[in-house]
Design a protein around this motif. Structure first.
Motif, PDB file in Angstrom:
ATOM      1  N   ASN A 213      23.233 -26.531   9.739  1.00  0.00           N
ATOM      2  CA  ASN A 213      23.685 -25.205  10.541  1.00  0.00           C
ATOM      3  C   ASN A 213      25.348 -25.290   9.917  1.00  0.00           C
ATOM      4  O   ASN A 213      26.115 -26.063  10.280  1.00  0.00           O
ATOM      5  N   ILE A 214      25.840 -23.998   9.502  1.00  0.00           N
ATOM      6  CA  ILE A 214      27.081 -23.864   9.095  1.00  0.00           C
ATOM      7  C   ILE A 214      27.838 -22.742   9.583  1.00  0.00           C
ATOM      8  O   ILE A 214      27.029 -21.809  10.124  1.00  0.00           O
ATOM      9  N   GLY A 215      29.050 -22.475   9.475  1.00  0.00           N
ATOM     10  CA  GLY A 215      29.722 -21.383  10.220  1.00  0.00           C
ATOM     11  C   GLY A 215      30.558 -20.381   9.122  1.00  0.00           C
ATOM     12  O   GLY A 215      30.947 -19.704   9.367  1.00  0.00           O
ATOM     13  N   SER A 216      30.737 -21.252   7.761  1.00  0.00           N
ATOM     14  CA  SER A 216      31.333 -20.736   6.664  1.00  0.00           C
ATOM     15  C   SER A 216      31.027 -21.138   5.372  1.00  0.00           C
ATOM     16  O   SER A 216      30.477 -22.026   5.300  1.00  0.00           O
ATOM     17  N   ALA A 217      31.693 -20.553   4.512  1.00  0.00           N
ATOM     18  CA  ALA A 217      31.630 -20.977   2.943  1.00  0.00           C
ATOM     19  C   ALA A 217      32.185 -22.291   2.926  1.00  0.00           C
ATOM     20  O   ALA A 217      31.591 -23.020   2.001  1.00  0.00           O
ATOM     21  N   GLU A 218      33.256 -22.505   3.462  1.00  0.00           N
ATOM     22  CA  GLU A 218      33.879 -23.880   3.321  1.00  0.00           C
ATOM     23  C   GLU A 218      33.001 -24.948   3.791  1.00  0.00           C
ATOM     24  O   GLU A 218      33.035 -25.752   3.124  1.00  0.00           O
ATOM     25  N   GLU A 219      32.323 -24.699   4.870  1.00  0.00           N
ATOM     26  CA  GLU A 219      31.434 -25.775   5.286  1.00  0.00           C
ATOM     27  C   GLU A 219      30.401 -25.917   4.311  1.00  0.00           C
ATOM     28  O   GLU A 219      29.835 -27.071   4.322  1.00  0.00           O
ATOM     29  N   ALA A 220      30.079 -25.059   3.800  1.00  0.00           N
ATOM     30  CA  ALA A 220      28.694 -25.102   2.581  1.00  0.00           C
ATOM     31  C   ALA A 220      29.162 -25.946   1.683  1.00  0.00           C
ATOM     32  O   ALA A 220      28.212 -26.523   1.005  1.00  0.00           O
ATOM     33  N   GLU A 221      30.514 -26.284   1.234  1.00  0.00           N
ATOM     34  CA  GLU A 221      30.953 -27.077   0.076  1.00  0.00           C
ATOM     35  C   GLU A 221      30.727 -28.362   0.354  1.00  0.00           C
ATOM     36  O   GLU A 221      30.398 -29.239  -0.546  1.00  0.00           O
ATOM     37  N   ALA A 222      30.794 -28.597   1.738  1.00  0.00           N
ATOM     38  CA  ALA A 222      30.426 -30.172   2.090  1.00  0.00           C
ATOM     39  C   ALA A 222      29.182 -30.607   1.810  1.00  0.00           C
ATOM     40  O   ALA A 222      28.487 -31.750   1.882  1.00  0.00           O
ATOM     41  N   LEU A 223      28.330 -29.417   1.773  1.00  0.00           N
ATOM     42  CA  LEU A 223      26.819 -29.917   1.858  1.00  0.00           C
ATOM     43  C   LEU A 223      26.285 -30.816   0.567  1.00  0.00           C
ATOM     44  O   LEU A 223      25.385 -31.729   0.912  1.00  0.00           O
TER      45      LEU A 223
END
Ligand code: PEP
Ligand code: MG
Length: 493
Positions: A213-223
């Motif tokens: 579950n994420i809230g932004s493109a930046e959080e997607a980077e950590a995946l």
């Protein structure tokens, strides 16, 4: 604001001087008087000119001042628009924030370099501030009655978010115990992170998806670091909440595209789910007695069709860059699902006419988070491409317990037989109609629910990244056959 901040931090003293400098004021005035700009435009232009002037300077120190100008002009712009500027910006040493309550956008503004955790007097564990905190891996304790009377700034606090304990002025032995506890927890996290590339397969070979579950493109980077291959819920409202205006089609397209690139499996983007406890700084919501039962989510999108279409067009355009699927929140009636899908078709047609590419096969599904959608799940499953169970709202609506109200938090229980039975029905209805059923509510990351959900046949578990290694490990330690038998013991006659 700056006078207050300057008391503790010299940087803001410098900002104050700049704001008072007549050169800045005159530059804005001249644009208004001579070029007929409005004040916001004049400030924007002045900011742009000054920032590029500072950026082009030889001296490194002066070049760095561009960030200060940006900050100052941002603050002025917020004042002009009468919206809040980040109230946490003055923080420049490690702290635990203690507050009456925080809004989701407050949480989005926290500087994680210095904020170690937060404690609020109000709120429940599935209120959005708690969820955001979990998503960003920040320890939080909400609904801590009386905390504001118990602490003053500079107090030393130990917080244990897992056990729900707070120590004010802890003794040396407590500090030592918790230092050791934190060290151990960090070690377990590192070990699980090392194992995170292993798939979520039970000991007898049943595979499920564990997504984020994420809230932004930046959080997607950590995946990628956690070997997470898909997104079960992107709460697109954060893109709206972090902005000063409704994000344009271009802005949204760029944001969704940035996520699409990074993942190889499903990327489920939920359309705007605003209302309830989520507001926008630039849009006035009428006061409602019961906001969670009010004007929120898909109800707003269907009423504000232009805004909805802007988002859908951006999603469709981004869908050629990765496996994006569209998900609608808070559906209660088949007519809503149909209308929303028709609007998707309308957008597709517009893009076709404009020769703008999109994924013709894009999947369109819905959250199951209202009792109505559970009861009518069979009907919905015939027209939705997938389901995702939102247990945060589903629990509050089934049990009539406000998810953010600490007074009733002891009643909030996703293990209640009515909630479990609802989950079972939804999974069965989905499978009977050959669609996949996921869960993106917090229950999916409850370590004690994993076996039950597996046994009921849930296809996809979606949760904050920090929980993924723990849940995957649980799944690997389960046998599917055992889990099915276990789930049967929960069956209602
Ligand atoms: C839910 O309701 O379970 C959900 C995932 O959505 P949100 O928490 O954003 O309301
Ligand atoms: Mg919800």
């Amino acid at each position: 604001q700056l006078e207050l901040l300057a008391e503790d931090n010299d940087i803001f003293g410098v900002h104050l001087e700049i704001v008072k400098d007549t050169v800045l004021t005159e530059s804005v005035h001249n644009r208004i008087l001579e070029q007929g700009m409005n004040v916001q435009q004049a400030l924007n232009e002045t900011a742009r000119e000054w920032i590029s002037m500072f950026k082009s300077m030889e001296d490194e120190y002066m070049r760095d001042r561009a960030a200060d100008i940006k900050d100052i002009c941002g603050r002025l712009m917020c004042s002009l628009k009468r919206i809040n500027y980040n109230p946490f910006e003055g923080i420049c040493e490690p702290v635990i924030i203690v507050a009456e309550d925080l809004t989701p956008s407050d949480t989005a503004n926290l500087n994680l370099k210095y904020v170690l955790g937060f404690i609020t007097q109000e709120g429940g564990i599935t209120s959005h501030v708690s969820i955001i905190a979990k998503n960003i891996g920040l320890p939080s304790l909400v609904g801590a009655a009386g905390i504001l009377e118990s602490v003053v700034p500079e107090d030393l606090i130990v917080m244990d978010a897992k056990e729900g304990r707070i120590f004010i002025h802890p003794e040396r032995s407590v500090i030592m115990k918790y230092t050791e506890k934190k060290r151990k927890l960090d070690r377990i996290k590192r070990e699980l992170a090392d194992k995170s590339m292993l798939p979520a397969v039970t000991s007898d070979g049943h595979k499920v998806s564990v997504y984020a579950n994420i809230g932004s493109a930046e959080e997607a980077e950590a995946l990628a670091t956690f070997h997470v291959k898909g997104v079960g819920l992107l709460r697109s409202e954060f893109l709206y909440m972090e902005n000063t205006h409704f994000p344009t089609e271009e802005e949204q397209f760029e944001a969704y595209k940035a996520v699409a690139y990074q993942l190889e499996e499903e990327i489920t983007i939920r359309t705007l789910d605003i209302g309830g406890d989520k507001t926008l700084p630039y849009f006035e919501f009428e006061h409602e007695e019961n906001p969670y039962l009010g004007w929120r989510a898909i109800r707003i999108s269907l009423e504000k069709k232009d805004m909805f279409k802007t988002q859908l067009r951006a999603l469709l355009r981004a869908s050629i860059f990765g496996p994006i699927r569209i998900m609608f929140p808070m559906i209660i009636a088949i007519e809503e699902l149909r209308e929303a899908k028709e609007i998707v078709e309308e957008c597709k047609n517009e893009l076709r006419v404009g020769n703008i590419p999109f994924n013709e096969e894009i999947q369109v599904g819905m959250m199951v988070e209202t009792p109505a959608s559970v009861i009518c799940a069979n009907e919905f499953a015939k027209e939705a491409d997938f389901f995702s169970i939102g247990t945060n709202d589903l629990t509050q609506y089934i049990l009539a317990v406000d998810r953010g109200n600490k007074k009733v938090s002891s009643y909030y229980n996703s293990f209640h037989p009515a909630v479990i039975e609802s989950i079972r029905r939804v999974i069965e209805a989905g499978h009977a109609n050959e669609i996949k059923v996921g869960m993106c509510g917090e229950f999916a990351s409850d370590e004690w629910a994993v076996k039950l959900l597996l046994g009921m046949g849930l296809d996809e578990f979606s949760m904050s990244v920090a929980s993924i290694p723990f849940i995957k490990e649980r799944i690997r330690n389960c046998s599917y056959q055992d889990a099915k038998m276990y789930a049967d013991t929960y069956k209602k006659e």
